[in-house]
Design a protein around this motif. Structure first.
Motif, mmCIF file in Angstrom:
data_model
loop_
_atom_site.group_PDB
_atom_site.id
_atom_site.type_symbol
_atom_site.label_atom_id
_atom_site.label_comp_id
_atom_site.label_asym_id
_atom_site.label_seq_id
_atom_site.Cartn_x
_atom_site.Cartn_y
_atom_site.Cartn_z
ATOM 1 N N GLN A 77 0.827 -1.201 0.000
ATOM 2 C CA GLN A 77 0.000 0.000 0.000
ATOM 3 C C GLN A 77 0.866 1.257 0.000
ATOM 4 O O GLN A 77 0.563 2.230 -0.700
ATOM 5 C CB GLN A 77 -0.930 -0.006 1.207
ATOM 6 N N GLN A 78 1.937 1.248 0.768
ATOM 7 C CA GLN A 78 2.837 2.410 0.795
ATOM 8 C C GLN A 78 3.479 2.640 -0.560
ATOM 9 O O GLN A 78 3.581 3.781 -1.031
ATOM 10 C CB GLN A 78 3.914 2.210 1.858
ATOM 11 N N ILE A 79 3.916 1.555 -1.195
ATOM 12 C CA ILE A 79 4.534 1.681 -2.520
ATOM 13 C C ILE A 79 3.520 2.190 -3.527
ATOM 14 O O ILE A 79 3.817 3.061 -4.348
ATOM 15 C CB ILE A 79 5.150 0.334 -2.964
ATOM 16 N N THR A 80 2.285 1.663 -3.458
ATOM 17 C CA THR A 80 1.239 2.099 -4.381
ATOM 18 C C THR A 80 0.950 3.581 -4.196
ATOM 19 O O THR A 80 0.830 4.326 -5.181
ATOM 20 C CB THR A 80 -0.042 1.274 -4.153
ATOM 21 N N ARG A 81 0.846 4.041 -2.932
ATOM 22 C CA ARG A 81 0.624 5.452 -2.674
ATOM 23 C C ARG A 81 1.767 6.309 -3.208
ATOM 24 O O ARG A 81 1.549 7.366 -3.801
ATOM 25 C CB ARG A 81 0.447 5.698 -1.173
ATOM 26 N N SER A 82 2.989 5.846 -3.021
ATOM 27 C CA SER A 82 4.154 6.595 -3.499
ATOM 28 C C SER A 82 4.156 6.703 -5.013
ATOM 29 O O SER A 82 4.467 7.759 -5.572
ATOM 30 C CB SER A 82 5.446 5.929 -3.025
ATOM 31 N N ILE A 83 3.791 5.617 -5.676
ATOM 32 C CA ILE A 83 3.741 5.634 -7.147
ATOM 33 C C ILE A 83 2.664 6.595 -7.622
ATOM 34 O O ILE A 83 2.875 7.361 -8.581
ATOM 35 C CB ILE A 83 3.519 4.207 -7.694
ATOM 36 N N GLU A 84 1.504 6.593 -6.963
ATOM 37 C CA GLU A 84 0.436 7.514 -7.354
ATOM 38 C C GLU A 84 0.849 8.965 -7.138
ATOM 39 O O GLU A 84 0.572 9.822 -7.978
ATOM 40 C CB GLU A 84 -0.848 7.206 -6.571
ATOM 41 N N GLU A 85 1.537 9.251 -6.029
ATOM 42 C CA GLU A 85 2.032 10.611 -5.793
ATOM 43 C C GLU A 85 3.027 11.013 -6.866
ATOM 44 O O GLU A 85 3.013 12.146 -7.364
ATOM 45 C CB GLU A 85 2.684 10.707 -4.419
ATOM 46 N N LEU A 86 3.882 10.088 -7.246
ATOM 47 C CA LEU A 86 4.867 10.365 -8.291
ATOM 48 C C LEU A 86 4.174 10.630 -9.619
ATOM 49 O O LEU A 86 4.554 11.547 -10.352
ATOM 50 C CB LEU A 86 5.842 9.192 -8.406
ATOM 51 N N ARG A 87 3.142 9.856 -9.927
ATOM 52 C CA ARG A 87 2.389 10.088 -11.168
ATOM 53 C C ARG A 87 1.753 11.469 -11.171
ATOM 54 O O ARG A 87 1.758 12.167 -12.198
ATOM 55 C CB ARG A 87 1.311 9.018 -11.341
ATOM 56 N N ASP A 89 2.811 14.093 -9.527
ATOM 57 C CA ASP A 89 3.889 15.071 -9.678
ATOM 58 C C ASP A 89 4.368 15.146 -11.125
ATOM 59 O O ASP A 89 4.586 16.238 -11.656
ATOM 60 C CB ASP A 89 5.056 14.731 -8.765
ATOM 61 N N VAL A 90 4.525 14.006 -11.759
ATOM 62 C CA VAL A 90 4.955 13.981 -13.158
ATOM 63 C C VAL A 90 3.897 14.628 -14.038
ATOM 64 O O VAL A 90 4.205 15.387 -14.961
ATOM 65 C CB VAL A 90 5.270 12.538 -13.612
ATOM 66 N N GLY A 91 2.621 14.360 -13.738
ATOM 67 C CA GLY A 91 1.542 14.984 -14.505
ATOM 68 C C GLY A 91 1.563 16.498 -14.367
ATOM 69 O O GLY A 91 1.364 17.228 -15.345
ATOM 70 N N ALA A 92 1.820 16.991 -13.156
ATOM 71 C CA ALA A 92 1.883 18.434 -12.940
ATOM 72 C C ALA A 92 3.051 19.044 -13.708
ATOM 73 O O ALA A 92 2.919 20.106 -14.329
ATOM 74 C CB ALA A 92 2.014 18.733 -11.450
ATOM 75 N N VAL A 93 4.180 18.381 -13.704
ATOM 76 C CA VAL A 93 5.347 18.872 -14.454
ATOM 77 C C VAL A 93 5.038 18.863 -15.945
ATOM 78 O O VAL A 93 5.360 19.817 -16.672
ATOM 79 C CB VAL A 93 6.602 18.032 -14.121
ATOM 80 N N ARG A 94 4.385 17.815 -16.407
ATOM 81 C CA ARG A 94 4.036 17.709 -17.827
ATOM 82 C C ARG A 94 3.101 18.854 -18.227
ATOM 83 O O ARG A 94 3.270 19.466 -19.292
ATOM 84 C CB ARG A 94 3.392 16.352 -18.082
ATOM 85 N N ARG A 95 2.110 19.160 -17.373
ATOM 86 C CA ARG A 95 1.193 20.264 -17.681
ATOM 87 C C ARG A 95 1.929 21.600 -17.713
ATOM 88 O O ARG A 95 1.671 22.437 -18.573
ATOM 89 C CB ARG A 95 0.053 20.294 -16.659
ATOM 90 N N GLU A 96 2.840 21.800 -16.763
ATOM 91 C CA GLU A 96 3.622 23.043 -16.738
ATOM 92 C C GLU A 96 4.485 23.177 -17.996
ATOM 93 O O GLU A 96 4.600 24.261 -18.565
ATOM 94 C CB GLU A 96 4.512 23.096 -15.486
ATOM 95 N N MET A 97 5.094 22.073 -18.411
ATOM 96 C CA MET A 97 5.927 22.108 -19.623
ATOM 97 C C MET A 97 5.062 22.404 -20.852
ATOM 98 O O MET A 97 5.468 23.165 -21.738
ATOM 99 C CB MET A 97 6.664 20.778 -19.794
ATOM 100 N N GLU A 98 3.869 21.826 -20.921
ATOM 101 C CA GLU A 98 2.959 22.075 -22.042
ATOM 102 C C GLU A 98 2.537 23.543 -22.056
ATOM 103 O O GLU A 98 2.496 24.180 -23.107
ATOM 104 C CB GLU A 98 1.735 21.160 -21.924
#
Length: 117
Positions: A77-87, A89-98
């Protein structure tokens, strides 16, 4: 002559490799009851797998160190939560770059001069 040099070189390499494979001897200090590894003239304190010194005065953890199903479930569960948080964060960076790319395109369009006629 070349064959002799090659054979001599292989002999030196084999001797060096076999010298490295000799296991260090152990020595136990009678006062502290700690085990040391002896390599030539050097003594180094030996450590257990858990990282504690191999000394009689250091208590070993007697609890069962096995991982239970509950531990695995919690870790998963901790790993799954961490992966979702990372996704996220990556999505936010992707939107900022766009957004930055769109802004740059707008600036380029605005600064372009119309073609000469």
């Amino acid at each position: 002559m070349i064959k002799i040099a090659i054979i001599a070189g292989l002999g030196v390499l084999a001797a060096a490799a076999s010298a490295q494979e000799t296991l260090p001897s152990t020595w136990r200090d009678p006062d502290t009851r700690c085990v040391y590894l002896k390599v030539r003239d050097t003594l180094s304190l030996r450590y257990r797998r858990d990282g504690t010194p191999d000394c009689a005065s250091v208590q070993q953890d007697s609890t069962d160190a096995s991982i239970t199903r509950g531990d695995l479930r919690d870790l998963t569960q901790q790993i799954t939560r961490s992966i979702e948080e990372l996704r996220r964060d990556v999505g936010a960076v992707r939107r900022e770059m766009e957004h930055a790319r769109n802004e740059l395109e707008n600036i380029r369009r605005e600064t372009r001069q119309p073609p000469a006629q």
